[in-house]
Design a protein around this motif. Structure first.
Motif, PDB file in Angstrom:
ATOM      1  N   ASN A   1      16.662  23.025 -35.215  1.00 51.02           N
ATOM      2  CA  ASN A   1      17.818  22.178 -35.485  1.00 51.02           C
ATOM      3  C   ASN A   1      17.366  20.971 -36.301  1.00 51.02           C
ATOM      4  OD1 ASN A   1      19.585  19.665 -34.535  1.00 51.02           O
ATOM      5  ND2 ASN A   1      20.852  21.501 -34.427  1.00 51.02           N
ATOM      6  N   ILE A   2      17.911  20.820 -37.487  1.00 46.41           N
ATOM      7  CA  ILE A   2      17.453  19.777 -38.410  1.00 46.41           C
ATOM      8  C   ILE A   2      17.696  18.363 -37.882  1.00 46.41           C
ATOM      9  CG2 ILE A   2      17.628  18.885 -40.764  1.00 46.41           C
ATOM     10  CD1 ILE A   2      18.500  21.710 -41.606  1.00 46.41           C
ATOM     11  N   PRO A   3      18.887  18.033 -37.363  1.00 47.28           N
ATOM     12  CA  PRO A   3      19.081  16.672 -36.844  1.00 47.28           C
ATOM     13  C   PRO A   3      18.084  16.285 -35.754  1.00 47.28           C
ATOM     14  CG  PRO A   3      21.200  17.745 -37.120  1.00 47.28           C
ATOM     15  CD  PRO A   3      20.153  18.797 -37.338  1.00 47.28           C
ATOM     16  N   ILE A   4      17.758  17.227 -34.872  1.00 53.45           N
ATOM     17  CA  ILE A   4      16.805  16.914 -33.805  1.00 53.45           C
ATOM     18  C   ILE A   4      15.415  16.688 -34.385  1.00 53.45           C
ATOM     19  CG2 ILE A   4      15.646  17.808 -31.751  1.00 53.45           C
ATOM     20  CD1 ILE A   4      18.191  19.180 -30.964  1.00 53.45           C
ATOM     21  N   VAL A   5      15.019  17.511 -35.342  1.00 52.05           N
ATOM     22  CA  VAL A   5      13.712  17.350 -35.984  1.00 52.05           C
ATOM     23  C   VAL A   5      13.608  15.996 -36.686  1.00 52.05           C
ATOM     24  CG1 VAL A   5      12.416  18.104 -38.025  1.00 52.05           C
ATOM     25  CG2 VAL A   5      12.989  19.745 -36.243  1.00 52.05           C
ATOM     26  N   LEU A   6      14.649  15.622 -37.417  1.00 52.74           N
ATOM     27  CA  LEU A   6      14.635  14.342 -38.126  1.00 52.74           C
ATOM     28  C   LEU A   6      14.593  13.169 -37.151  1.00 52.74           C
ATOM     29  CD1 LEU A   6      17.223  15.129 -40.955  1.00 52.74           C
ATOM     30  CD2 LEU A   6      14.746  14.901 -41.197  1.00 52.74           C
TER      31      LEU A   6
ATOM     32  N   ASN B   1      28.500  20.339 -36.502  1.00 54.60           N
ATOM     33  CA  ASN B   1      27.520  20.805 -35.525  1.00 54.60           C
ATOM     34  C   ASN B   1      27.491  19.778 -34.400  1.00 54.60           C
ATOM     35  OD1 ASN B   1      24.975  21.101 -34.080  1.00 54.60           O
ATOM     36  ND2 ASN B   1      24.325  22.466 -35.721  1.00 54.60           N
ATOM     37  N   ASN B   2      27.562  20.234 -33.181  1.00 54.21           N
ATOM     38  CA  ASN B   2      27.625  19.307 -32.052  1.00 54.21           C
ATOM     39  C   ASN B   2      26.418  18.374 -31.971  1.00 54.21           C
ATOM     40  OD1 ASN B   2      30.066  20.372 -31.214  1.00 54.21           O
ATOM     41  ND2 ASN B   2      29.127  21.862 -29.838  1.00 54.21           N
ATOM     42  N   LEU B   3      25.302  18.766 -32.593  1.00 54.27           N
ATOM     43  CA  LEU B   3      24.087  17.964 -32.497  1.00 54.27           C
ATOM     44  C   LEU B   3      23.884  17.024 -33.681  1.00 54.27           C
ATOM     45  CD1 LEU B   3      21.667  20.667 -31.051  1.00 54.27           C
ATOM     46  CD2 LEU B   3      22.606  18.683 -29.864  1.00 54.27           C
ATOM     47  N   ASN B   4      24.785  17.052 -34.645  1.00 55.25           N
ATOM     48  CA  ASN B   4      24.648  16.147 -35.789  1.00 55.25           C
ATOM     49  C   ASN B   4      24.678  14.683 -35.362  1.00 55.25           C
ATOM     50  OD1 ASN B   4      24.499  18.287 -37.516  1.00 55.25           O
ATOM     51  ND2 ASN B   4      26.502  18.000 -38.449  1.00 55.25           N
ATOM     52  N   MET B   5      25.395  14.395 -34.284  1.00 56.23           N
ATOM     53  CA  MET B   5      25.555  13.008 -33.855  1.00 56.23           C
ATOM     54  C   MET B   5      24.262  12.385 -33.338  1.00 56.23           C
ATOM     55  SD  MET B   5      28.525  12.164 -34.730  1.00 56.23           S
ATOM     56  CE  MET B   5      28.486  10.524 -34.011  1.00 56.23           C
ATOM     57  N   VAL B   6      23.234  13.197 -33.080  1.00 52.48           N
ATOM     58  CA  VAL B   6      21.960  12.601 -32.645  1.00 52.48           C
ATOM     59  C   VAL B   6      21.350  11.771 -33.775  1.00 52.48           C
ATOM     60  CG1 VAL B   6      21.499  14.489 -31.041  1.00 52.48           C
ATOM     61  CG2 VAL B   6      20.494  14.553 -33.319  1.00 52.48           C
TER      62      VAL B   6
ATOM     63  N   ASP C   1      31.053  15.730 -38.356  1.00 54.12           N
ATOM     64  CA  ASP C   1      31.274  16.042 -36.941  1.00 54.12           C
ATOM     65  C   ASP C   1      32.496  15.313 -36.395  1.00 54.12           C
ATOM     66  OD1 ASP C   1      29.350  17.875 -36.483  1.00 54.12           O
ATOM     67  OD2 ASP C   1      28.312  16.753 -34.928  1.00 54.12           O
ATOM     68  N   ILE C   2      32.585  14.027 -36.719  1.00 50.52           N
ATOM     69  CA  ILE C   2      33.716  13.230 -36.228  1.00 50.52           C
ATOM     70  C   ILE C   2      35.032  13.788 -36.752  1.00 50.52           C
ATOM     71  CG2 ILE C   2      34.799  10.951 -36.317  1.00 50.52           C
ATOM     72  CD1 ILE C   2      31.961   9.765 -36.441  1.00 50.52           C
ATOM     73  N   LYS C   3      35.030  14.170 -38.019  1.00 51.18           N
ATOM     74  CA  LYS C   3      36.240  14.730 -38.624  1.00 51.18           C
ATOM     75  C   LYS C   3      36.645  16.023 -37.938  1.00 51.18           C
ATOM     76  CE  LYS C   3      38.118  16.374 -43.024  1.00 51.18           C
ATOM     77  NZ  LYS C   3      37.828  16.639 -44.463  1.00 51.18           N
ATOM     78  N   SER C   4      35.661  16.857 -37.622  1.00 46.80           N
ATOM     79  CA  SER C   4      35.965  18.141 -36.978  1.00 46.80           C
ATOM     80  C   SER C   4      36.513  17.946 -35.569  1.00 46.80           C
ATOM     81  CB  SER C   4      34.709  19.016 -36.931  1.00 46.80           C
ATOM     82  OG  SER C   4      33.742  18.466 -36.062  1.00 46.80           O
ATOM     83  N   ILE C   5      36.098  16.841 -34.915  1.00 45.92           N
ATOM     84  CA  ILE C   5      36.577  16.568 -33.559  1.00 45.92           C
ATOM     85  C   ILE C   5      38.052  16.179 -33.562  1.00 45.92           C
ATOM     86  CG2 ILE C   5      36.369  14.993 -31.583  1.00 45.92           C
ATOM     87  CD1 ILE C   5      33.357  14.856 -32.205  1.00 45.92           C
ATOM     88  N   PHE C   6      38.424  15.339 -34.535  1.00 46.76           N
ATOM     89  CA  PHE C   6      39.792  14.823 -34.572  1.00 46.76           C
ATOM     90  C   PHE C   6      40.732  15.635 -35.454  1.00 46.76           C
ATOM     91  CE2 PHE C   6      37.239  11.134 -33.364  1.00 46.76           C
ATOM     92  CZ  PHE C   6      37.949  10.687 -32.256  1.00 46.76           C
ATOM     93  N   GLN C   7      40.184  16.634 -36.104  1.00 47.89           N
ATOM     94  CA  GLN C   7      41.017  17.436 -36.990  1.00 47.89           C
ATOM     95  C   GLN C   7      41.986  18.280 -36.175  1.00 47.89           C
ATOM     96  OE1 GLN C   7      38.923  20.205 -39.507  1.00 47.89           O
ATOM     97  NE2 GLN C   7      40.328  19.823 -41.197  1.00 47.89           N
ATOM     98  N   THR C   8      43.248  18.260 -36.580  1.00 47.96           N
ATOM     99  CA  THR C   8      44.263  19.052 -35.883  1.00 47.96           C
ATOM    100  C   THR C   8      44.111  20.509 -36.265  1.00 47.96           C
ATOM    101  OG1 THR C   8      45.772  17.178 -36.015  1.00 47.96           O
ATOM    102  CG2 THR C   8      46.724  19.333 -35.465  1.00 47.96           C
ATOM    103  N   PRO C   9      43.931  21.359 -35.282  1.00 43.17           N
ATOM    104  CA  PRO C   9      43.786  22.778 -35.621  1.00 43.17           C
ATOM    105  C   PRO C   9      45.047  23.317 -36.271  1.00 43.17           C
ATOM    106  CG  PRO C   9      44.099  22.492 -33.263  1.00 43.17           C
ATOM    107  CD  PRO C   9      43.929  21.118 -33.840  1.00 43.17           C
TER     108      PRO C   9
END
Length: 216
Positions: free
Chosen positions: A28-33, A146-151, A193-201
């Motif tokens: 996972n790239i965000p975790i590695v970074l 990706n749920n882990l992008n927020m890290v 990630d934030i956009k995907s959370i609040f985006q109306t399906p």
């Protein structure tokens, strides 16, 4: 912090990429970074010596033992991304307590972090990282929900942004551009990630029932 943030990010990604290739495993790239700069969190902890316990390669390996047991080779890229911070970046441009708590003796070459040599190395590693991210489409992956992008908020707030505001050290003019590029990538990744959370399906249209022909 002895190497600048962009150098740690680049070396963390590249060493993890190489490790993943050898071990034939993805990461996972965000975790590695995030792991690539996490030792520098000691700068924010009072009474903790910088480049001391948090930079110990020995401690990192000990902490990773249960992770290695559980995930085996899948954990290798993350461990390498973490320990490269001390054994490459900080070792080259300063002194670091690699084997704490067995010994507090610092090791390193003490190359001047502001030297043209170090700045050139950081530019080269950053350029290679960016090229690899584009070639392997890792950058595209990083900008997808990706749920882990927020890290990435951890390195953004603790290392990247403070560095641009001259804390704990001033980023030289020659390295401002790569730091801004990394900041832009991190912010774009988190905003995705934030956009995907609040985006109306999107509402799915119900298939209209076919009229039944009247029987004669």
């Amino acid at each position: 912090m002895k190497s600048y943030a962009v150098g740690h990010f680049a070396l963390g990604y590249l060493t993890a990429k190489l490790t993943g290739y050898v071990a034939k495993t993805r990461f996972n790239i965000p975790i590695v970074l995030t792991l690539s700069v996490i030792p520098d969190i000691d700068l924010l902890i009072p009474m903790v010596e910088h480049r001391g316990p948090f930079h110990s390669v020995l401690m990192a390996i000990i902490i990773f033992i249960p992770i290695l047991v559980s995930f085996r080779k899948r954990a290798f890229p993350y461990l390498i991304a973490l320990i490269q911070h001390s054994i490459i970046g900080d070792f080259l441009t300063g002194e670091v307590q690699l084997f704490w708590p067995l010994t507090s003796k610092p090791y390193g070459t003490e190359m001047d972090i502001r030297s043209l040599t170090n700045i050139t190395i950081e530019w080269i590693t950053f350029t290679i990282m960016l090229f690899m991210m584009l070639k392997t489409k890792d950058l595209h992956s990083l900008l997808k929900p990706n749920n882990l992008n927020m890290v990435l908020i951890i390195p953004t707030l603790t290392v990247l942004l403070p560095s641009l505001f001259a804390f704990p050290l001033k980023v030289p003019t020659a390295l401002i551009i790569p730091h801004l590029i990394m900041l832009t990538i991190f912010l774009a990744s988190m905003l995705t990630d934030i956009k995907s959370i609040f985006q109306t399906p999107k509402t799915t249209k119900k298939a209209s029932a076919k009229p039944i022909a009247s029987q004669k």
